[in-house]
Design an enzyme around this catalytic site. Structure first.
Site, PDB file in Angstrom:
ATOM      1  N   MET A  30       0.940  -1.069   0.131  1.00 43.50           N
ATOM      2  CA  MET A  30      -0.129  -0.050   0.085  1.00 43.50           C
ATOM      3  C   MET A  30       1.068   1.208  -0.135  1.00 43.50           C
ATOM      4  O   MET A  30       0.461   2.349   0.441  1.00 43.50           O
ATOM      5  CB  MET A  30      -0.912   0.057   1.286  1.00 43.50           C
ATOM      6  CG  MET A  30      -1.695  -1.066   1.117  1.00 43.50           C
ATOM      7  SD  MET A  30      -3.563  -0.961   2.232  1.00 43.50           S
ATOM      8  CE  MET A  30      -2.887  -0.713   3.725  1.00 43.50           C
ATOM      9  N   HIS A  37       9.443  -3.319   3.472  1.00 42.25           N
ATOM     10  CA  HIS A  37       9.004  -3.615   2.222  1.00 42.25           C
ATOM     11  C   HIS A  37      10.069  -3.858   1.468  1.00 42.25           C
ATOM     12  O   HIS A  37      10.367  -4.563   0.486  1.00 42.25           O
ATOM     13  CB  HIS A  37       8.347  -2.352   1.646  1.00 42.25           C
ATOM     14  CG  HIS A  37       7.194  -2.137   2.208  1.00 42.25           C
ATOM     15  ND1 HIS A  37       6.867  -0.727   2.946  1.00 42.25           N
ATOM     16  CD2 HIS A  37       5.823  -2.753   2.223  1.00 42.25           C
ATOM     17  CE1 HIS A  37       5.584  -0.782   3.351  1.00 42.25           C
ATOM     18  NE2 HIS A  37       4.887  -1.840   3.062  1.00 42.25           N
ATOM     19  N   LYS A 151       5.007  -9.796   9.596  1.00 42.15           N
ATOM     20  CA  LYS A 151       4.455  -8.921  10.654  1.00 42.15           C
ATOM     21  C   LYS A 151       2.791  -9.202  10.650  1.00 42.15           C
ATOM     22  O   LYS A 151       2.256  -9.137  11.703  1.00 42.15           O
ATOM     23  CB  LYS A 151       4.983  -7.544  10.403  1.00 42.15           C
ATOM     24  CG  LYS A 151       4.280  -6.537  11.574  1.00 42.15           C
ATOM     25  CD  LYS A 151       4.584  -5.196  11.525  1.00 42.15           C
ATOM     26  CE  LYS A 151       3.656  -4.542  10.537  1.00 42.15           C
ATOM     27  NZ  LYS A 151       2.286  -4.365  10.846  1.00 42.15           N
ATOM     28  N   SER A 187       6.479  -0.502  10.239  1.00 46.69           N
ATOM     29  CA  SER A 187       5.219  -0.340   9.993  1.00 46.69           C
ATOM     30  C   SER A 187       4.912   1.025   9.581  1.00 46.69           C
ATOM     31  O   SER A 187       5.595   2.038  10.101  1.00 46.69           O
ATOM     32  CB  SER A 187       4.367  -0.825  11.162  1.00 46.69           C
ATOM     33  OG  SER A 187       3.132  -0.333  10.763  1.00 46.69           O
TER      34      SER A 187
END
Ligand code: PAF
Length: 283
Positions: A30, A37, A151, A187
């Site tokens: 996203m 990532h 996660k 995150s």
């Protein structure tokens, strides 16, 4: 790196890569890419020839009172990171490209059994939204493999299950959580935290580790361990949503034969909700 916004152009790009004999990996995201990532991209780069990374903030997986509008969008920085990691194609569709005119009249993918508890009960509809968009992305790209962070362990299990159930010929890779030095799992939602909250949030992982160590050492009083962990979280100014020991494959309470354990946790801090987990074996 090519950027494609339309499904038909994406399909052409993937077809061309495939016709050159290249294996294809998809990394759905996203956006607001962080080191977690980038680990997915690096691992995919090591194993597959042609990488497609999608950036799509999926409205279907956000509840009415959640942070869809505020979700961090950092496209230019994301693009730069993807270039550095040698990604081949960025898929950047609009909401209309993915869902047409209506979010409501969608065929929906549901994965019962794994989605009722934990984030599924705190965020009704969330996993239907995830499963639906991931299935659509799988159909658009038809990759050999796809990469997801562990996660979001419940999400990983849901995607692995839908891939099996729908007989999709896609290898699902789960990549270990990338953590800050404090232990805090990376995150996009960490962006909402103040410096003080960031330090408090690091207690989530220490509580998970502490509980895992006790179970690994032979303690099977899961209820008592969960209670103690929730108390410790509260003491660190974290409001537990859930903190639960379960069988890592089924997400059901551990049975006497469980050897692969997971502890899943979610906490509220300020206006953020953070999740994390730990997985381990006990024979
Ligand atoms: O984990 C995420 O970022 C999202 O849930 C995903 C898998 C990209 C689906 O929108």
């Amino acid at each position: 790196m090519q950027t494609e916004k339309k499904i038909k152009d994406l399909r052409q790009v993937v077809k061309a890569a495939r016709s050159q004999g290249k294996s294809i990996a998809l990394i759905p995201t996203m956006g607001n890419l962080h080191e977690g990532h980038l680990q997915l991209i690096k691992q995919a780069r090591d194993r597959y020839d042609f990488l497609v990374c999608s950036i799509f903030v999926n409205p279907l997986q956000f509840g009415a009172n959640e942070d869809l509008g505020a979700y961090p969008r950092t496209l230019e920085a994301d693009r730069e990171s993807l270039e550095i990691e040698n990604c081949d194609c960025l898929f950047l569709p609009s909401i209309e490209e993915i869902y047409g005119d209506s979010l409501e009249l969608q065929t929906s993918i549901k994965v019962p059994g794994l989605t009722e508890k934990f984030c599924g009960s705190s965020r009704p509809g969330h996993f239907d939204g995830v499963a639906t968009v991931v299935t659509k992305l799988f159909n658009m790209v038809q990759p050999d493999a796809a990469f997801f962070g562990l996660k979001d362990y419940q999400q990983f299990l849901v995607i692995r299950k839908l891939t099996q159930d729908l007989a999709l010929d896609i290898t699902i890779h789960g990549i270990e959580t990338h953590r800050e030095e404090s232990g805090l799992a990376m995150s996009s939602r960490n962006n909402y935290l103040s410096e003080e909250q960031r330090q408090q949030a690091a207690n989530l992982y220490s509580c998970l580790k502490d509980c895992a160590e006790k179970i690994a050492a032979g303690n099977s009083d899961f209820e008592q361990l969960e209670k103690a962990a929730k108390k410790a979280l509260q003491k660190a100014s974290l409001k537990p949503d859930y903190f639960q020991v379960c069988d890592a494959d089924t997400l059901q309470p551990p049975s006497p034969v469980t050897s692969h354990f997971a502890i899943l946790a979610a906490v509220y801090i300020g206006k953020s909700r953070l999740i994390d987990n730990i997985r381990f074996e006990r024979s």
